[in-house]
Write a protein that holds these residues in place. Structure first.
Motif, PDB file in Angstrom:
ATOM      1  N   TRP A 139      39.309 -27.036 -82.427  1.00 14.83           N
ATOM      2  CA  TRP A 139      39.420 -27.026 -80.957  1.00 14.83           C
ATOM      3  C   TRP A 139      40.856 -26.841 -80.494  1.00 14.83           C
ATOM      4  CZ3 TRP A 139      41.776 -30.368 -77.304  1.00 14.83           C
ATOM      5  CH2 TRP A 139      41.401 -30.119 -75.977  1.00 14.83           C
ATOM      6  N   GLN A 140      41.007 -26.026 -79.445  1.00 12.93           N
ATOM      7  CA  GLN A 140      42.280 -25.853 -78.771  1.00 12.93           C
ATOM      8  C   GLN A 140      42.073 -26.019 -77.272  1.00 12.93           C
ATOM      9  OE1 GLN A 140      43.704 -21.965 -79.957  1.00 12.93           O
ATOM     10  NE2 GLN A 140      44.644 -22.761 -81.830  1.00 12.93           N
ATOM     11  N   SER A 141      43.112 -26.447 -76.579  1.00 14.10           N
ATOM     12  CA  SER A 141      43.010 -26.635 -75.134  1.00 14.10           C
ATOM     13  C   SER A 141      42.649 -25.325 -74.452  1.00 14.10           C
ATOM     14  CB  SER A 141      44.346 -27.127 -74.562  1.00 14.10           C
ATOM     15  OG  SER A 141      44.768 -28.308 -75.167  1.00 14.10           O
ATOM     16  N   THR A 149      36.037 -23.886 -72.429  1.00 18.45           N
ATOM     17  CA  THR A 149      36.564 -23.053 -71.349  1.00 18.45           C
ATOM     18  C   THR A 149      37.313 -23.829 -70.270  1.00 18.45           C
ATOM     19  OG1 THR A 149      34.563 -23.226 -69.987  1.00 18.45           O
ATOM     20  CG2 THR A 149      34.610 -21.499 -71.691  1.00 18.45           C
ATOM     21  N   GLY A 150      37.075 -25.129 -70.180  1.00 20.83           N
ATOM     22  CA  GLY A 150      37.680 -25.929 -69.126  1.00 20.83           C
ATOM     23  C   GLY A 150      36.955 -25.832 -67.801  1.00 20.83           C
ATOM     24  N   ALA A 151      35.827 -25.138 -67.766  1.00 22.30           N
ATOM     25  CA  ALA A 151      35.077 -24.946 -66.523  1.00 22.30           C
ATOM     26  C   ALA A 151      34.121 -26.108 -66.284  1.00 22.30           C
ATOM     27  CB  ALA A 151      34.291 -23.637 -66.589  1.00 22.30           C
ATOM     28  N   LEU A 152      33.770 -26.312 -64.998  1.00 21.28           N
ATOM     29  CA  LEU A 152      32.769 -27.314 -64.646  1.00 21.28           C
ATOM     30  C   LEU A 152      31.394 -26.862 -65.115  1.00 21.28           C
ATOM     31  CD1 LEU A 152      33.561 -28.457 -60.986  1.00 21.28           C
ATOM     32  CD2 LEU A 152      33.768 -29.801 -63.058  1.00 21.28           C
ATOM     33  N   LYS A 153      30.659 -27.767 -65.778  1.00 20.57           N
ATOM     34  CA  LYS A 153      29.283 -27.483 -66.172  1.00 20.57           C
ATOM     35  C   LYS A 153      28.317 -28.070 -65.165  1.00 20.57           C
ATOM     36  CE  LYS A 153      28.132 -27.246 -70.463  1.00 20.57           C
ATOM     37  NZ  LYS A 153      27.810 -27.522 -71.888  1.00 20.57           N
ATOM     38  N   GLY A 165      45.514 -31.715 -77.865  1.00 20.76           N
ATOM     39  CA  GLY A 165      45.482 -30.821 -76.709  1.00 20.76           C
ATOM     40  C   GLY A 165      45.366 -31.599 -75.419  1.00 20.76           C
ATOM     41  N   ARG A 166      45.194 -30.873 -74.336  1.00 19.97           N
ATOM     42  CA  ARG A 166      45.092 -31.471 -73.012  1.00 19.97           C
ATOM     43  C   ARG A 166      44.053 -30.724 -72.199  1.00 19.97           C
ATOM     44  NH1 ARG A 166      50.086 -33.181 -69.164  1.00 19.97           N
ATOM     45  NH2 ARG A 166      50.015 -34.926 -70.629  1.00 19.97           N
ATOM     46  N   LEU A 167      43.346 -31.471 -71.353  1.00 16.96           N
ATOM     47  CA  LEU A 167      42.278 -30.896 -70.541  1.00 16.96           C
ATOM     48  C   LEU A 167      42.512 -31.237 -69.078  1.00 16.96           C
ATOM     49  CD1 LEU A 167      39.497 -29.440 -71.128  1.00 16.96           C
ATOM     50  CD2 LEU A 167      38.459 -31.701 -70.862  1.00 16.96           C
ATOM     51  N   LEU A 224      33.101 -32.754 -71.937  1.00 14.38           N
ATOM     52  CA  LEU A 224      33.629 -34.070 -71.588  1.00 14.38           C
ATOM     53  C   LEU A 224      33.078 -34.452 -70.221  1.00 14.38           C
ATOM     54  CD1 LEU A 224      35.791 -36.304 -72.373  1.00 14.38           C
ATOM     55  CD2 LEU A 224      37.260 -35.157 -70.696  1.00 14.38           C
ATOM     56  N   VAL A 225      32.494 -35.637 -70.138  1.00 15.16           N
ATOM     57  CA  VAL A 225      31.960 -36.149 -68.879  1.00 15.16           C
ATOM     58  C   VAL A 225      32.918 -37.207 -68.355  1.00 15.16           C
ATOM     59  CG1 VAL A 225      30.023 -37.362 -67.806  1.00 15.16           C
ATOM     60  CG2 VAL A 225      29.596 -35.610 -69.539  1.00 15.16           C
ATOM     61  N   ALA A 226      33.379 -37.041 -67.104  1.00 11.28           N
ATOM     62  CA  ALA A 226      34.419 -37.920 -66.561  1.00 11.28           C
ATOM     63  C   ALA A 226      34.075 -38.367 -65.148  1.00 11.28           C
ATOM     64  CB  ALA A 226      35.772 -37.195 -66.548  1.00 11.28           C
TER      65      ALA A 226
END
Length: 375
Positions: A371-373, A93-97, A24-26, A76-78
């Motif tokens: 897991w899915q994107s 969800t792709g949201a900022l935590k 997948g992709r984030l 994921l921490v980037a």
């Protein structure tokens, strides 16, 4: 495996071994418009933002440099250099935590502690290393490093944190006799119990003692042997690697690697003072994998003899890591927007996978089996 596409602001998720198939992709810049608005309204931040674009970004914004997953695989921490921050992205969800703005105006390489609970990030314009709780983003501590702190490595089971500073890499003062203009470059070792600096190592003195005053002392990618007795590292402008014995505090071997005759001899054309940038070591410590960035190849080096194996053609390889099963070295080919796996056993390429724009850091992480994107 997580592949950071620096100029695109995305992370591709691929299998960590075997066929390295895409999972997948984030999107790691879901707040891009908000960040750009903030920067535009602050003249100083805007100046640094544009400086990153024209300098280390090679005309592009640097939207994701380094990344790690939380121990439970939920986030994921980037680090995002152009936005001068570290963020946590919810993998479901792709949201900022959470978001942690670093001191200064640019974030850089990171490292995760052996227990997975903390993450260190270099703040390259403030000469600071921040250490954060990987789940909450709360700062646990920080310490001052040399000019332009870069690579971070935990040792002693997480007791110590080694940071190497690379100095100024965006000037045109690249001739060897001008190396002194690049700033204060050294390794800083901090105790993670209190974040006090316990020791510094200036490779200038060690290189001179070994008879290599011609080499830069800017330590770039580096790896320890499994027993942490030896440190192998790359330095600015050099096609090769250096071996440092920790106990005796001295350089013991220097290995020069082949030069690509098609590579320009003009050092100012090499990306961010790199010649070779990317180094990993097999789990048993027997093989090193080298990304020959400006020479467009990667090679596996026998650690006992320092003899290189086949030169595997690659397009501006920018990083090297180890596959999930430990059998392969995985390099990012930033010039071809792909990653390639090279067998430690044979030194030959075994897989190639297309990814996003300008892949750099590659890290092994965790996601749930189904897991899915995020949409």
């Amino acid at each position: 495996m997580f592949v950071g596409n620096n100029w695109e602001g995305t992370v591709d998720v691929i299998r960590s071994s075997g066929d390295y198939a895409k999972i997948g992709r984030l999107n790691v810049v879901p707040d891009k418009n908000q960040r750009l608005t903030e920067i535009a309204l602050n003249p100083i931040r805007l100046a640094f933002f544009l400086g990153i674009r024209s300098g280390p970004g090679e005309g592009h914004d640097q939207l994701v440099d380094d990344m790690y997953t939380t121990p439970d695989g939920t986030a994921l921490v980037a680090s995002r250099p152009s936005f001068a921050d570290v963020v946590s992205i919810d993998l479901a969800t792709g949201a900022l935590k959470w978001r942690f703005p670093v001191s200064g105006y640019r974030s850089d390489h990171m490292a995760v502690s052996p227990d997975g609970r903390s993450v260190a990030v270099s703040a390259s314009t403030s000469n600071t290393v921040h250490v954060l709780d990987i789940v909450t983003g709360r700062q646990l501590g920080s310490f001052t490093a040399g000019d332009k702190p870069h690579e971070n490595i935990y040792t002693g089971g997480g007791r110590y944190l080694w940071n190497s500073s690379i100095g100024e890499v965006n000037t045109a003062l690249d001739d060897p006799w001008l190396d002194w203009t690049k700033g204060d470059r050294h390794i800083t070792i901090a105790d993670t119990r209190n974040f006090q600096v316990v020791r510094t190592v200036d490779m200038r003195q060690r290189l001179d003692a070994f008879g290599r005053a011609d080499l830069s002392d800017a330590v770039r990618p580096a790896v320890f042997t499994p027993d942490e007795s030896k440190l192998y590292f790359q330095v600015s402008f050099f096609a090769g690697l250096i071996e440092y014995d920790v106990a005796t505090d001295r350089i013991t071997r220097v290995k020069s690697l082949p030069l690509n005759p098609a590579t320009s001899a003009d050092r100012t054309t090499w990306v961010n003072d790199s010649r070779h940038h990317g180094l990993s070591i097999s789990p048993d410590g027997a093989k090193l994998c080298v990304a020959g960035t400006m020479d467009d190849y990667a090679t596996v080096v026998n650690r006992a003899t320092l003899a290189e194996g086949p030169l595997v053609e690659a397009s501006k390889p920018y990083w090297a890591t180890v596959s999930g099963d430990g059998k392969d070295c995985v390099i990012s080919e930033s010039g071809a927007d792909r990653v390639s796996a090279i067998s430690f056993a044979t030194g030959r390429r075994v897989a190639t996978v297309a990814v996003g724009d300008h892949p750099q850091r590659v890290r092994v992480g965790h996601v749930s089996m189904n897991w899915q994107s995020p949409s």
